[in-house]
Each structure stands twice: as C-alpha cells, then as structure tokens.
Design a protein around this motif. Sequence first.
Motif, PDB file in Angstrom:
ATOM      1  N   SER A  89       7.800  -5.770   6.615  1.00 32.56           N
ATOM      2  CA  SER A  89       7.050  -5.490   5.385  1.00 32.56           C
ATOM      3  C   SER A  89       6.371  -4.128   5.450  1.00 32.56           C
ATOM      4  O   SER A  89       6.233  -3.442   4.424  1.00 32.56           O
ATOM      5  CB  SER A  89       5.999  -6.582   5.148  1.00 32.56           C
ATOM      6  N   LEU A  90       5.951  -3.709   6.636  1.00 34.62           N
ATOM      7  CA  LEU A  90       5.319  -2.402   6.814  1.00 34.62           C
ATOM      8  C   LEU A  90       6.363  -1.311   7.014  1.00 34.62           C
ATOM      9  O   LEU A  90       6.225  -0.204   6.478  1.00 34.62           O
ATOM     10  CB  LEU A  90       4.363  -2.447   8.014  1.00 34.62           C
ATOM     11  N   ASP A  91       7.405  -1.612   7.748  1.00 35.39           N
ATOM     12  CA  ASP A  91       8.436  -0.613   8.040  1.00 35.39           C
ATOM     13  C   ASP A  91       9.071  -0.063   6.764  1.00 35.39           C
ATOM     14  O   ASP A  91       9.360   1.133   6.671  1.00 35.39           O
ATOM     15  CB  ASP A  91       9.508  -1.235   8.938  1.00 35.39           C
ATOM     16  N   ARG A  92       9.282  -0.909   5.767  1.00 32.31           N
ATOM     17  CA  ARG A  92       9.939  -0.477   4.527  1.00 32.31           C
ATOM     18  C   ARG A  92       9.076   0.505   3.735  1.00 32.31           C
ATOM     19  O   ARG A  92       9.557   1.162   2.813  1.00 32.31           O
ATOM     20  CB  ARG A  92      10.261  -1.699   3.670  1.00 32.31           C
ATOM     21  N   CYS A  93       7.785   0.611   4.099  1.00 31.27           N
ATOM     22  CA  CYS A  93       6.871   1.516   3.393  1.00 31.27           C
ATOM     23  C   CYS A  93       6.809   2.899   4.031  1.00 31.27           C
ATOM     24  O   CYS A  93       6.041   3.753   3.570  1.00 31.27           O
ATOM     25  CB  CYS A  93       5.460   0.920   3.361  1.00 31.27           C
ATOM     26  N   PHE A  94       7.609   3.133   5.072  1.00 32.08           N
ATOM     27  CA  PHE A  94       7.467   4.369   5.848  1.00 32.08           C
ATOM     28  C   PHE A  94       7.631   5.618   4.984  1.00 32.08           C
ATOM     29  O   PHE A  94       6.849   6.557   5.085  1.00 32.08           O
ATOM     30  CB  PHE A  94       8.468   4.389   7.006  1.00 32.08           C
ATOM     31  N   ASP A  95       8.637   5.645   4.144  1.00 31.94           N
ATOM     32  CA  ASP A  95       8.883   6.822   3.303  1.00 31.94           C
ATOM     33  C   ASP A  95       8.515   6.579   1.839  1.00 31.94           C
ATOM     34  O   ASP A  95       8.911   7.356   0.962  1.00 31.94           O
ATOM     35  CB  ASP A  95      10.358   7.240   3.388  1.00 31.94           C
ATOM     36  N   LEU A  96       7.765   5.516   1.576  1.00 29.64           N
ATOM     37  CA  LEU A  96       7.414   5.188   0.192  1.00 29.64           C
ATOM     38  C   LEU A  96       6.279   6.086  -0.292  1.00 29.64           C
ATOM     39  O   LEU A  96       5.190   6.102   0.282  1.00 29.64           O
ATOM     40  CB  LEU A  96       7.000   3.718   0.094  1.00 29.64           C
ATOM     41  N   ASP A  97       6.554   6.842  -1.352  1.00 33.11           N
ATOM     42  CA  ASP A  97       5.548   7.744  -1.918  1.00 33.11           C
ATOM     43  C   ASP A  97       4.309   6.961  -2.346  1.00 33.11           C
ATOM     44  O   ASP A  97       4.411   5.848  -2.863  1.00 33.11           O
ATOM     45  CB  ASP A  97       6.150   8.477  -3.125  1.00 33.11           C
ATOM     46  N   GLY A  98       3.142   7.557  -2.148  1.00 34.56           N
ATOM     47  CA  GLY A  98       1.897   6.867  -2.474  1.00 34.56           C
ATOM     48  C   GLY A  98       1.546   6.854  -3.947  1.00 34.56           C
ATOM     49  O   GLY A  98       0.580   6.202  -4.340  1.00 34.56           O
TER      50      GLY A  98
ATOM     51  N   VAL B 288       2.637   5.556   1.547  1.00 32.92           N
ATOM     52  CA  VAL B 288       1.999   4.245   1.695  1.00 32.92           C
ATOM     53  C   VAL B 288       1.798   3.922   3.175  1.00 32.92           C
ATOM     54  O   VAL B 288       0.745   3.420   3.578  1.00 32.92           O
ATOM     55  CB  VAL B 288       2.841   3.151   1.005  1.00 32.92           C
ATOM     56  N   PHE B 289       2.792   4.232   3.999  1.00 31.60           N
ATOM     57  CA  PHE B 289       2.674   3.975   5.441  1.00 31.60           C
ATOM     58  C   PHE B 289       1.521   4.779   6.032  1.00 31.60           C
ATOM     59  O   PHE B 289       0.692   4.241   6.779  1.00 31.60           O
ATOM     60  CB  PHE B 289       3.984   4.337   6.146  1.00 31.60           C
ATOM     61  N   GLU B 290       1.463   6.059   5.697  1.00 31.38           N
ATOM     62  CA  GLU B 290       0.398   6.912   6.230  1.00 31.38           C
ATOM     63  C   GLU B 290      -0.971   6.410   5.775  1.00 31.38           C
ATOM     64  O   GLU B 290      -1.938   6.401   6.555  1.00 31.38           O
ATOM     65  CB  GLU B 290       0.608   8.355   5.775  1.00 31.38           C
ATOM     66  N   HIS B 291      -1.060   5.979   4.532  1.00 28.56           N
ATOM     67  CA  HIS B 291      -2.323   5.440   4.020  1.00 28.56           C
ATOM     68  C   HIS B 291      -2.747   4.210   4.818  1.00 28.56           C
ATOM     69  O   HIS B 291      -3.916   4.084   5.212  1.00 28.56           O
ATOM     70  CB  HIS B 291      -2.172   5.085   2.542  1.00 28.56           C
ATOM     71  N   CYS B 292      -1.806   3.314   5.079  1.00 25.37           N
ATOM     72  CA  CYS B 292      -2.122   2.111   5.863  1.00 25.37           C
ATOM     73  C   CYS B 292      -2.610   2.479   7.261  1.00 25.37           C
ATOM     74  O   CYS B 292      -3.530   1.842   7.795  1.00 25.37           O
ATOM     75  CB  CYS B 292      -0.895   1.205   5.956  1.00 25.37           C
ATOM     76  N   MET B 293      -2.010   3.512   7.854  1.00 25.44           N
ATOM     77  CA  MET B 293      -2.435   3.950   9.186  1.00 25.44           C
ATOM     78  C   MET B 293      -3.874   4.470   9.157  1.00 25.44           C
ATOM     79  O   MET B 293      -4.690   4.160  10.037  1.00 25.44           O
ATOM     80  CB  MET B 293      -1.504   5.047   9.714  1.00 25.44           C
ATOM     81  N   LEU B 294      -4.199   5.257   8.151  1.00 22.23           N
ATOM     82  CA  LEU B 294      -5.546   5.820   8.041  1.00 22.23           C
ATOM     83  C   LEU B 294      -6.584   4.729   7.805  1.00 22.23           C
ATOM     84  O   LEU B 294      -7.685   4.763   8.371  1.00 22.23           O
ATOM     85  CB  LEU B 294      -5.583   6.841   6.897  1.00 22.23           C
ATOM     86  N   VAL B 295      -6.240   3.753   6.974  1.00 19.60           N
ATOM     87  CA  VAL B 295      -7.179   2.670   6.666  1.00 19.60           C
ATOM     88  C   VAL B 295      -7.430   1.806   7.903  1.00 19.60           C
ATOM     89  O   VAL B 295      -8.575   1.488   8.238  1.00 19.60           O
ATOM     90  CB  VAL B 295      -6.655   1.809   5.496  1.00 19.60           C
TER      91      VAL B 295
END
Length: 445
Positions: A214-223, A231-238
């Motif tokens: 569920s997280l992996d599919r968000c790796f290149d998903l634009d925010g 989206v992936f980068e945002h989750c990492m920051l949060v």
Amino acid sequence: MIEEKIHFILKRLKDQGFQAYLAGGAVRDLFLHRKSNDTDILTNAAISEIESVFSGQRIRIVGKAFPICIINGIEVSSGRAGTGTDGFPESDLARRDFTINAMAFDPVSNLIIDPFNGRKDIEDRVIRFTREPLKRIEEDPVRMVRACRFLALVKGSFSLSTLDALHACRDLLAMGVAKERISHEIMKAMMLDKPSLFFRALQQTGLLPFIFPSLDRCFDLDGGIHHQETVFEHCMLVGDALPSRLPALRLAGFLHDTGKFDAATIENGNLTFAGHENHTQEVVKDLTGLRFAAKDISYINALIKAHMRPLTPETTPRAARRLLSMLNQHGLSYQDFMRMRIADKKGNLAKKPYTISEIRFRLKKLFDEIHRSCAFNINDLDISGHEISDLLNITPSPEIGRLKEMLFEKVLDDPLLNQNKELKKLCLSLAGSISCNKNRPLTPG
C-alpha cells in the motif's frame, strides 16, 4: 558503562577458568554510544557448567535446539552449542548476521575481538553481512528486514555485496517467513531517530512491496496541487516528525496517506484525493497480513480516518465537541490527533508548519469543551436505558438505543441539556418520532 550484574557474570566465569565476553548488539551499541537493551554474554562453558558456576543465582534455561541460560535476567549462551570450542569466540561470531553484530568485548581485560572489522563498518556506517551474504539470508530471510533497520540505526548505507544479495533474495521474504517477526522489526524501527531511512532502504532493495504494498505504490505518486513532494516523500516526513516513544502513532504517520492511490482523480485538470482518509482497506490488509495486534490495527486505522478532520480558527464549539466525540468513539486521544495534525502540516513542503501560537489556539478550542465536562460518548448521558424504559413504559428494545442516539445528538448541540430532568423531557417529546419510524407505539408512562 557496564552494569554491575554483567560484570559479576563475566568475572565469575573467568575466575572459574572459562572465557566470557559481551557479544553482538551490546558491543555494537557500546561503539555507537547507545544504551543497549540487547545484552548477550558468550562463553565457552557448556550449559551444565554454567549452571554449576551460578548455582544459587536466579537461573533458567530456554530454547531446545540452542539452549541459553538466563542468569539474573542476563542471557548467557554457550559457544559450544553445535560447533565445539575451536577458534572460540570467532567460530560463534562467524555465524552472526552482520559485521557490526559480530564483535566480542571483555570489559574485565578491555579486550576487543573483531574478526570481521565490524568496528570499522560502524565508523564508516556500512551494513555488511558476515562472510557469505546469500548464506546468511538463506539461514533467515528476516535478516533482510533487519539489514534495513540497522542501516537506519547507523544512518549509513549497504556494502555492494550486501545490496546485491538483498536484491537477489528479496522473493524469499514471501516464502514461509513468520510475519510476526517482520512486524516486530518494523516496530523496533519506529523507535529509531529517523525511521524513514528504514522505509527508504526497503524500497531501495525491492523489499517494500512484500511488506507494505500500500505504501510502495505511492513512491512516484504526485502529491497534487497542495503539495510540493510526492505522497511517499510526504509520508516519510510525517512519520519522522512524530515521537519515537509512540511507535504505533509513528507507523500511522508513515501510512496515513496511502489511501491517496485509491482516491486519486483528475478534476479540472488537477490531481485530487478527495476522501482519501476513508480508503484504508489496503493498509489494513497489509497490517493484518503482517500479524499486527488487532488493537494496533484498529488504532492506526482510526488515526488515518481521523487525520483530515478540520480544527481551524473557524471551528465552532459545537464542531469541537463533535470532533472530540468522534475521537472518543474511535478510542483516540486528542493528544494523538493533534500530534498527527502537527506532523502532517510539517511534512507538507508547500505550507509552513504550525506556529506555537497556532497550536495553542487549536488546543484551547478543545480544552474549552473538555473543561465544560461535556458528554463525548453516548454513555456519558445523564440518563440510563433502564430509566428510559421505565419512563416510556416499554421493554428494553432497539428503540431505546435509537432514542439515546437522538438524545446524544441534542446534547452535542447543547451540553446544558445533559441533565436528567431535561433528558426525560426530551425523551417524552422524541418518543413519538421513534414510534413512527419503527411502527411500534411507545406509550409514555
């Protein structure tokens, strides 16, 4: 500093003519200047000899294939288990997973035994398998997840041989591995200084799809238009912005926007994610597959669903009460809700983080309602189901539950109504609407 009870065990074994060392994680943490919860003493004494040396102490034996003595709460393992004593302790250290965990230290003589240059790898912040990487992984595929956790611990990188082995063996993670062990590694990673390094390592090695698809599919998903990061980068920051002492909350932070993949739509030429907080089915599926505890799954699911609830300068007292009621019903504290909101804002590179005054202003809105002793749960009503039953002269039935729900809605709108006398008046006035809805007459007594 080495604890006195550890010194006692080491010295007594040496006084009896045996070799004894601190080994593994305790030595690693010593060189990382971290407090260790991973104390392991290694000796060439047999299990029976250990029992004899420490007769009179609190001692118990655990494990069948490779028994370990627990002496006064400290693990003591025998280097003779399965290998004999030749080359002790090197023969035992050679079977350990990573070079940084394959060191032994004698604090009595200050001797360090480091046959695989683990200390240098700590200095260089390199994660390297001990000797044969493929063999180490085949012995225990969960070591691949541990490799990512240790990379996050030292804030470093993989050796080339380790990275190649992780890529080559990643499919083994789906073959007969106890999922509870993976979830245990995940929660330990959440207590590190920067767990995003753990998730990035999982993604780099191709392991993330086997753990959190569920997280992996968000790796290149634009925010989208409201973010400058994916989206992936945002989750990492949060996730990194949440406190390490609350690992389940932190994990929720790393997973909170995974539903955006399912909610993504194009409106007026813009990518939007309306209602993404309600798309939790995939992340719940991942957590369930990893055998997380039901309470942790429920908590993370509730936090994800609640994280978009607004709390702004325009929030009315009524809206604040409804927010607190929603949190209460989901078993969430206002503190965790606010922690998630603050981290969510901090992880948005298109916006400024909340200021201290903005946080205080929002908290005051909640505190004002909490201090009014409002009812935030239907069970906080100042009237019981039995009282309603007696008042309306009816037997216990679903209608009583529906009536309590209607009373609760009224009380959320006006907390002053939560008085027994006022609630009884409301019951009498609402009884007719319930009977009409259910086609069952309610006869007031």
